[in-house]
Motif scaffolding. Structure first.
Motif, PDB file in Angstrom:
ATOM      1  N   UNK A 232       0.841  -1.201   0.000  1.00 37.03           N
ATOM      2  CA  UNK A 232       0.000   0.000   0.000  1.00 37.03           C
ATOM      3  C   UNK A 232       0.876   1.252   0.000  1.00 37.03           C
ATOM      4  N   UNK A 233       1.939   1.244   0.837  1.00 43.35           N
ATOM      5  CA  UNK A 233       2.841   2.399   0.914  1.00 43.35           C
ATOM      6  C   UNK A 233       3.535   2.632  -0.422  1.00 43.35           C
ATOM      7  N   UNK A 234       3.972   1.548  -1.068  1.00 43.52           N
ATOM      8  CA  UNK A 234       4.649   1.675  -2.356  1.00 43.52           C
ATOM      9  C   UNK A 234       3.714   2.229  -3.414  1.00 43.52           C
ATOM     10  N   UNK A 235       2.493   1.747  -3.416  1.00 41.38           N
ATOM     11  CA  UNK A 235       1.508   2.224  -4.388  1.00 41.38           C
ATOM     12  C   UNK A 235       1.222   3.709  -4.174  1.00 41.38           C
ATOM     13  N   UNK A 236       1.052   4.108  -2.912  1.00 44.01           N
ATOM     14  CA  UNK A 236       0.786   5.514  -2.607  1.00 44.01           C
ATOM     15  C   UNK A 236       1.993   6.387  -2.948  1.00 44.01           C
ATOM     16  N   UNK A 237       3.214   5.863  -2.646  1.00 48.89           N
ATOM     17  CA  UNK A 237       4.423   6.631  -2.909  1.00 48.89           C
ATOM     18  C   UNK A 237       4.662   6.868  -4.378  1.00 48.89           C
ATOM     19  N   UNK A 238       4.431   5.844  -5.191  1.00 45.91           N
ATOM     20  CA  UNK A 238       4.657   5.983  -6.631  1.00 45.91           C
ATOM     21  C   UNK A 238       3.585   6.812  -7.312  1.00 45.91           C
ATOM     22  N   UNK A 239       2.409   6.891  -6.667  1.00 41.87           N
ATOM     23  CA  UNK A 239       1.336   7.705  -7.229  1.00 41.87           C
ATOM     24  C   UNK A 239       1.513   9.181  -6.914  1.00 41.87           C
ATOM     25  N   UNK A 240       2.397   9.505  -5.930  1.00 44.15           N
ATOM     26  CA  UNK A 240       2.626  10.897  -5.566  1.00 44.15           C
ATOM     27  C   UNK A 240       3.341  11.615  -6.703  1.00 44.15           C
ATOM     28  N   UNK A 241       2.882  12.810  -7.075  1.00 39.57           N
ATOM     29  CA  UNK A 241       3.596  13.570  -8.110  1.00 39.57           C
ATOM     30  C   UNK A 241       4.987  13.935  -7.637  1.00 39.57           C
ATOM     31  N   UNK A 242       5.951  13.863  -8.526  1.00 45.70           N
ATOM     32  CA  UNK A 242       7.346  14.099  -8.150  1.00 45.70           C
ATOM     33  C   UNK A 242       7.588  15.524  -7.695  1.00 45.70           C
ATOM     34  N   UNK A 243       6.772  16.458  -8.145  1.00 48.62           N
ATOM     35  CA  UNK A 243       6.976  17.856  -7.778  1.00 48.62           C
ATOM     36  C   UNK A 243       6.437  18.189  -6.406  1.00 48.62           C
ATOM     37  N   UNK A 244       5.593  17.314  -5.844  1.00 45.85           N
ATOM     38  CA  UNK A 244       4.982  17.578  -4.537  1.00 45.85           C
ATOM     39  C   UNK A 244       5.334  16.470  -3.583  1.00 45.85           C
ATOM     40  N   UNK A 245       6.113  16.798  -2.595  1.00 40.71           N
ATOM     41  CA  UNK A 245       6.504  15.810  -1.590  1.00 40.71           C
ATOM     42  C   UNK A 245       5.375  15.598  -0.610  1.00 40.71           C
ATOM     43  N   UNK A 246       5.127  14.372  -0.137  1.00 40.37           N
ATOM     44  CA  UNK A 246       4.058  14.129   0.831  1.00 40.37           C
ATOM     45  C   UNK A 246       4.319  14.791   2.166  1.00 40.37           C
ATOM     46  N   UNK A 247       5.559  15.251   2.392  1.00 42.29           N
ATOM     47  CA  UNK A 247       5.879  15.886   3.660  1.00 42.29           C
ATOM     48  C   UNK A 247       5.677  17.393   3.618  1.00 42.29           C
ATOM     49  N   UNK A 248       5.330  17.926   2.461  1.00 38.09           N
ATOM     50  CA  UNK A 248       5.081  19.348   2.339  1.00 38.09           C
ATOM     51  C   UNK A 248       3.661  19.554   1.872  1.00 38.09           C
ATOM     52  N   UNK A 249       3.167  20.752   2.024  1.00 41.40           N
ATOM     53  CA  UNK A 249       1.800  21.037   1.593  1.00 41.40           C
ATOM     54  C   UNK A 249       0.805  20.429   2.552  1.00 41.40           C
ATOM     55  N   UNK A 250       0.054  19.446   2.104  1.00 44.83           N
ATOM     56  CA  UNK A 250      -0.952  18.796   2.931  1.00 44.83           C
ATOM     57  C   UNK A 250      -0.485  17.408   3.328  1.00 44.83           C
ATOM     58  N   UNK A 251       0.042  17.232   4.522  1.00 38.95           N
ATOM     59  CA  UNK A 251       0.516  15.926   4.964  1.00 38.95           C
ATOM     60  C   UNK A 251      -0.652  15.020   5.267  1.00 38.95           C
ATOM     61  N   UNK A 252      -0.423  13.722   5.363  1.00 38.14           N
ATOM     62  CA  UNK A 252      -1.518  12.795   5.663  1.00 38.14           C
ATOM     63  C   UNK A 252      -2.120  13.073   7.019  1.00 38.14           C
ATOM     64  N   UNK A 253      -3.442  13.070   7.092  1.00 38.90           N
ATOM     65  CA  UNK A 253      -4.123  13.301   8.357  1.00 38.90           C
ATOM     66  C   UNK A 253      -4.082  12.039   9.192  1.00 38.90           C
ATOM     67  N   UNK A 254      -3.575  12.155  10.406  1.00 28.54           N
ATOM     68  CA  UNK A 254      -3.504  11.004  11.295  1.00 28.54           C
ATOM     69  C   UNK A 254      -4.647  11.052  12.280  1.00 28.54           C
TER      70      UNK A 254
END
Length: 413
Positions: A232-254
């Motif tokens: 699941x993590x790999x699928x989500x990571x590869x689907x992330x656009x390269x220009x937008x890091x998941x750690x910037x902008x809107x991070x995952x809501x925990x």
């Protein structure tokens, strides 16, 4: 001195003292113990008296066996406590901890009814600890049915030895649970066959904090647990656009319960960037620029925030060891791509130098991808250079370096 006494006096309009409430609670508890011919729990009596002296609300009830010094041969029972909470309409309790007792079917039945009163209960318990207790198959099944209708966020069943039927009963009750966020099954006798069930539970529930230290999952059980999370993590990571890091902008809501709040399992250290965002123009405004944390619970899915797998006989020996290479691949995939994972404990497992090097490379890739920091623990039974490098990449070491820099700056100032 007189001024100090004046400060202790409560101002007008202050909330009423909790002392009378706790005193009445203690008397009612003593009465129910006498009526049910059970012994007064020494820990509850001590905690109530301490809370009365400190004039503070008691939120955690710890039920333990009476000490050897007691002259009473009567057993300590859970029922008088639950009856007292009900009779006194005590709404402040949040945690019930039961340690080292033999729980009977009537006790579990009353506890299940108590937990099932979600929405209209006088006391919505959020944490339940049942540690080193004996329960039969009926009790586990009844408790499992109550979990779906409870307000529990954390469930701890450490040191409770379970057979195959008991484990099946527990796991079936945890699947599709949309409220439970933390689960602890330390030293419960889980074997490799429990891995697929744990993986299924994680995939189909909202559990984001899992502790299974001290079991015997070995390579195959751990692999079955991690595979759906890593994929699941790999699928989500590869689907992330390269220009937008998941750690910037809107991070995952925990989920709220997994974002720094104290729990019976552990306090998950999550960086402020992981749960809040600031606008560039508001960085100097302090709290005004921080968005409010989301109050909704996260949807179910195959992801975790905190995963503890210490002391699970994970090594390269025997037939199980043949799967260590595949386990390393899955493990490094999880580290490299998971935007949710914040803490991973693999201590006291002999993964070997090759696996350790793979973990180190995954940590470096995680940093390059600007994913949230990860606190990771591994055994020191690898080369000192690899161990030191992993330790330096751990979130804990980063905090230490920041503190050292702060102290140096203060000393220079």
């Amino acid at each position: 001195m007189p001024r100090a006494k004046e400060r202790k006096q409560k101002p007008k309009g202050a909330p009423p003292s909790v002392v009378p409430v706790l005193q009445k609670f203690l008397k009612t508890y003593q009465k129910h113990c006498v009526q049910s011919r059970t012994s007064l729990c020494p820990a509850i009596q001590r905690d109530l008296k301490s809370s009365i002296d400190r004039e503070q609300i008691l939120r955690k009830f710890v039920l333990v066996r009476a000490g050897d010094s007691t002259t009473s041969t009567l057993p300590v029972s859970l029922e008088p406590l639950l009856m007292t909470i009900r009779d006194e309409s005590y709404t402040q309790a949040k945690e019930i901890c039961i340690w080292g007792l033999h729980l009977t079917n009537p006790e579990i039945a009353r506890l299940a009814l108590f937990l099932e009163s979600k929405g209209h209960t006088i006391c919505p318990i959020t944490t339940l600890e049942i540690i080193n207790c004996k329960m039969d198959l009926w009790s586990l099944g009844r408790l499992g049915k109550a979990l779906q209708f409870s307000s529990l966020h954390f469930l701890v069943l450490d040191y409770c030895k379970f057979g195959n039927e008991e484990l099946e009963s527990i796991f079936s009750s945890l699947e599709n649970n949309q409220r439970l966020q933390g689960l602890s099954l330390r030293y419960c006798g889980l074997g490799p066959q429990s891995g697929p069930k744990l993986g299924s539970v994680i995939s189909q529930s909202a559990i984001c904090e899992l502790h299974v230290d001290g079991n015997h999952l070995q390579c195959s059980g751990t692999l079955a647990l991690l595979r759906p999370i890593a994929e699941y993590a790999e699928m989500q990571g590869k689907d992330q656009p390269t220009s937008a890091s998941p750690h910037t902008g809107n991070p995952p809501l925990l989920p709220q319960v997994c974002r720094g709040g104290s729990s019976a399992l552990s306090q998950i250290p999550i960086s402020s960037e992981a749960v809040t965002t600031r606008r560039p123009s508001q960085r100097k405004r302090g709290k005004r620029g921080i968005r409010k944390k989301a109050k909704r619970l996260m949807e179910a899915g195959p992801w975790v925030v905190s995963l503890h797998l210490a002391d699970n006989s994970i090594d390269g020996t025997g037939k199980e060891g043949e799967q260590l290479l595949e386990l390393t691949r899955i493990l490094t995939c999880l580290i490299k791509y998971s935007t949710h994972l914040r803490e991973l404990d693999l201590g006291n497992n002999v993964l070997g130098e090759m696996a350790a090097v793979g973990i180190l490379e995954a940590l470096r890739a995680r940093k390059t991808g600007k994913l949230p920091p990860l606190k990771i623990t591994v055994t020191p039974r690898i080369s000192s250079d690899t161990f030191t490098s992993i330790w330096k990449h751990s979130k804990k070491s980063n905090r230490t370096r920041k503190k050292k820099k702060k102290w140096r700056n203060e000393g220079m100032g």
